[in-house]
Design a protein around this motif. Sequence first.
Motif, PDB file in Angstrom:
ATOM      1  N   LEU A   1     -48.177 -37.554 -21.419  1.00 46.42           N
ATOM      2  CA  LEU A   1     -46.993 -37.763 -22.256  1.00 46.42           C
ATOM      3  C   LEU A   1     -46.264 -36.444 -22.502  1.00 46.42           C
ATOM      4  O   LEU A   1     -45.027 -36.402 -22.502  1.00 46.42           O
ATOM      5  CB  LEU A   1     -47.387 -38.420 -23.576  1.00 46.42           C
ATOM      6  N   ARG A   2     -47.007 -35.359 -22.674  1.00 46.86           N
ATOM      7  CA  ARG A   2     -46.379 -34.041 -22.833  1.00 46.86           C
ATOM      8  C   ARG A   2     -45.658 -33.630 -21.551  1.00 46.86           C
ATOM      9  O   ARG A   2     -44.566 -33.054 -21.595  1.00 46.86           O
ATOM     10  CB  ARG A   2     -47.421 -32.989 -23.228  1.00 46.86           C
ATOM     11  N   ALA A   3     -46.248 -33.945 -20.392  1.00 46.55           N
ATOM     12  CA  ALA A   3     -45.611 -33.617 -19.112  1.00 46.55           C
ATOM     13  C   ALA A   3     -44.302 -34.385 -18.941  1.00 46.55           C
ATOM     14  O   ALA A   3     -43.309 -33.835 -18.460  1.00 46.55           O
ATOM     15  CB  ALA A   3     -46.558 -33.917 -17.950  1.00 46.55           C
ATOM     16  N   VAL A   4     -44.294 -35.638 -19.344  1.00 51.30           N
ATOM     17  CA  VAL A   4     -43.066 -36.439 -19.262  1.00 51.30           C
ATOM     18  C   VAL A   4     -42.010 -35.865 -20.200  1.00 51.30           C
ATOM     19  O   VAL A   4     -40.839 -35.732 -19.820  1.00 51.30           O
ATOM     20  CB  VAL A   4     -43.355 -37.922 -19.581  1.00 51.30           C
ATOM     21  N   ALA A   5     -42.400 -35.501 -21.409  1.00 51.64           N
ATOM     22  CA  ALA A   5     -41.460 -34.901 -22.366  1.00 51.64           C
ATOM     23  C   ALA A   5     -40.900 -33.598 -21.824  1.00 51.64           C
ATOM     24  O   ALA A   5     -39.696 -33.331 -21.946  1.00 51.64           O
ATOM     25  CB  ALA A   5     -42.132 -34.701 -23.714  1.00 51.64           C
ATOM     26  N   ALA A   6     -41.735 -32.782 -21.211  1.00 50.15           N
ATOM     27  CA  ALA A   6     -41.269 -31.516 -20.632  1.00 50.15           C
ATOM     28  C   ALA A   6     -40.313 -31.763 -19.478  1.00 50.15           C
ATOM     29  O   ALA A   6     -39.296 -31.061 -19.351  1.00 50.15           O
ATOM     30  CB  ALA A   6     -42.471 -30.692 -20.157  1.00 50.15           C
ATOM     31  N   ALA A   7     -40.593 -32.761 -18.647  1.00 51.29           N
ATOM     32  CA  ALA A   7     -39.690 -33.091 -17.537  1.00 51.29           C
ATOM     33  C   ALA A   7     -38.359 -33.593 -18.064  1.00 51.29           C
ATOM     34  O   ALA A   7     -37.299 -33.269 -17.502  1.00 51.29           O
ATOM     35  CB  ALA A   7     -40.338 -34.144 -16.628  1.00 51.29           C
ATOM     36  N   GLU A   8     -38.391 -34.335 -19.144  1.00 48.86           N
ATOM     37  CA  GLU A   8     -37.158 -34.821 -19.747  1.00 48.86           C
ATOM     38  C   GLU A   8     -36.322 -33.661 -20.287  1.00 48.86           C
ATOM     39  O   GLU A   8     -35.112 -33.592 -20.076  1.00 48.86           O
ATOM     40  CB  GLU A   8     -37.472 -35.807 -20.877  1.00 48.86           C
ATOM     41  N   ARG A   9     -36.988 -32.726 -20.956  1.00 47.13           N
ATOM     42  CA  ARG A   9     -36.269 -31.541 -21.474  1.00 47.13           C
ATOM     43  C   ARG A   9     -35.681 -30.726 -20.327  1.00 47.13           C
ATOM     44  O   ARG A   9     -34.543 -30.264 -20.407  1.00 47.13           O
ATOM     45  CB  ARG A   9     -37.210 -30.680 -22.311  1.00 47.13           C
ATOM     46  N   ALA A  10     -36.457 -30.539 -19.252  1.00 45.52           N
ATOM     47  CA  ALA A  10     -35.975 -29.759 -18.117  1.00 45.52           C
ATOM     48  C   ALA A  10     -34.781 -30.447 -17.444  1.00 45.52           C
ATOM     49  O   ALA A  10     -33.824 -29.783 -17.031  1.00 45.52           O
ATOM     50  CB  ALA A  10     -37.091 -29.563 -17.099  1.00 45.52           C
ATOM     51  N   ALA A  11     -34.806 -31.767 -17.362  1.00 43.56           N
ATOM     52  CA  ALA A  11     -33.701 -32.502 -16.745  1.00 43.56           C
ATOM     53  C   ALA A  11     -32.443 -32.431 -17.600  1.00 43.56           C
ATOM     54  O   ALA A  11     -31.325 -32.498 -17.084  1.00 43.56           O
ATOM     55  CB  ALA A  11     -34.102 -33.954 -16.512  1.00 43.56           C
ATOM     56  N   ALA A  12     -32.604 -32.293 -18.908  1.00 39.79           N
ATOM     57  CA  ALA A  12     -31.461 -32.244 -19.816  1.00 39.79           C
ATOM     58  C   ALA A  12     -30.804 -30.871 -19.865  1.00 39.79           C
ATOM     59  O   ALA A  12     -29.689 -30.743 -20.356  1.00 39.79           O
ATOM     60  CB  ALA A  12     -31.900 -32.658 -21.221  1.00 39.79           C
ATOM     61  N   GLN A  13     -31.491 -29.854 -19.370  1.00 42.03           N
ATOM     62  CA  GLN A  13     -30.950 -28.490 -19.367  1.00 42.03           C
ATOM     63  C   GLN A  13     -29.807 -28.369 -18.371  1.00 42.03           C
ATOM     64  O   GLN A  13     -29.938 -28.791 -17.229  1.00 42.03           O
ATOM     65  CB  GLN A  13     -32.040 -27.469 -19.010  1.00 42.03           C
ATOM     66  N   PRO A  14     -28.693 -27.765 -18.780  1.00 37.57           N
ATOM     67  CA  PRO A  14     -27.607 -27.555 -17.810  1.00 37.57           C
ATOM     68  C   PRO A  14     -28.017 -26.533 -16.756  1.00 37.57           C
ATOM     69  O   PRO A  14     -28.771 -25.611 -17.033  1.00 37.57           O
ATOM     70  CB  PRO A  14     -26.457 -27.016 -18.669  1.00 37.57           C
ATOM     71  N   VAL A  15     -27.543 -26.750 -15.567  1.00 34.93           N
ATOM     72  CA  VAL A  15     -27.905 -25.867 -14.457  1.00 34.93           C
ATOM     73  C   VAL A  15     -26.932 -24.741 -14.305  1.00 34.93           C
ATOM     74  O   VAL A  15     -25.829 -24.735 -14.564  1.00 34.93           O
ATOM     75  CB  VAL A  15     -28.004 -26.656 -13.136  1.00 34.93           C
TER      76      VAL A  15
END
Length: 107
Positions: free
Chosen positions: A93-107
């Motif tokens: 669940l922490r890995a999914v949350a981290a992936a969600e945060r990373a996907a939300a970061q502008p590139v």
Amino acid sequence: MRRRLGGPDRLTPRAARALARDLLLAAGFEPVAEGARSGSLYLRAPGLPHQVRIADHARTPKRRQQYKQVVASLVIADPLSEAAVRERVASALRAVAAAERAAAQPV
């Protein structure tokens, strides 16, 4: 009562995988695929493309490259305690949350 193997506090691998599945379903995850031969189960995070895989074997490097939406793989091949299963699910669940945060970061 669940069958136990490897000690009084350990679940069989099958029971441990079932518990992991139940915990993820309770967290709102939904099944998206099941391996016909391998028995792997893929569950998607609610409203997200990220997936968690539950299986009794590790993925190959080729599969990791091919299916990048799988952000956590719970490999449960040996007897585990219920606490260990819960810990692995919490880590997923922490890995999914981290992936969600990373996907939300502008590139």
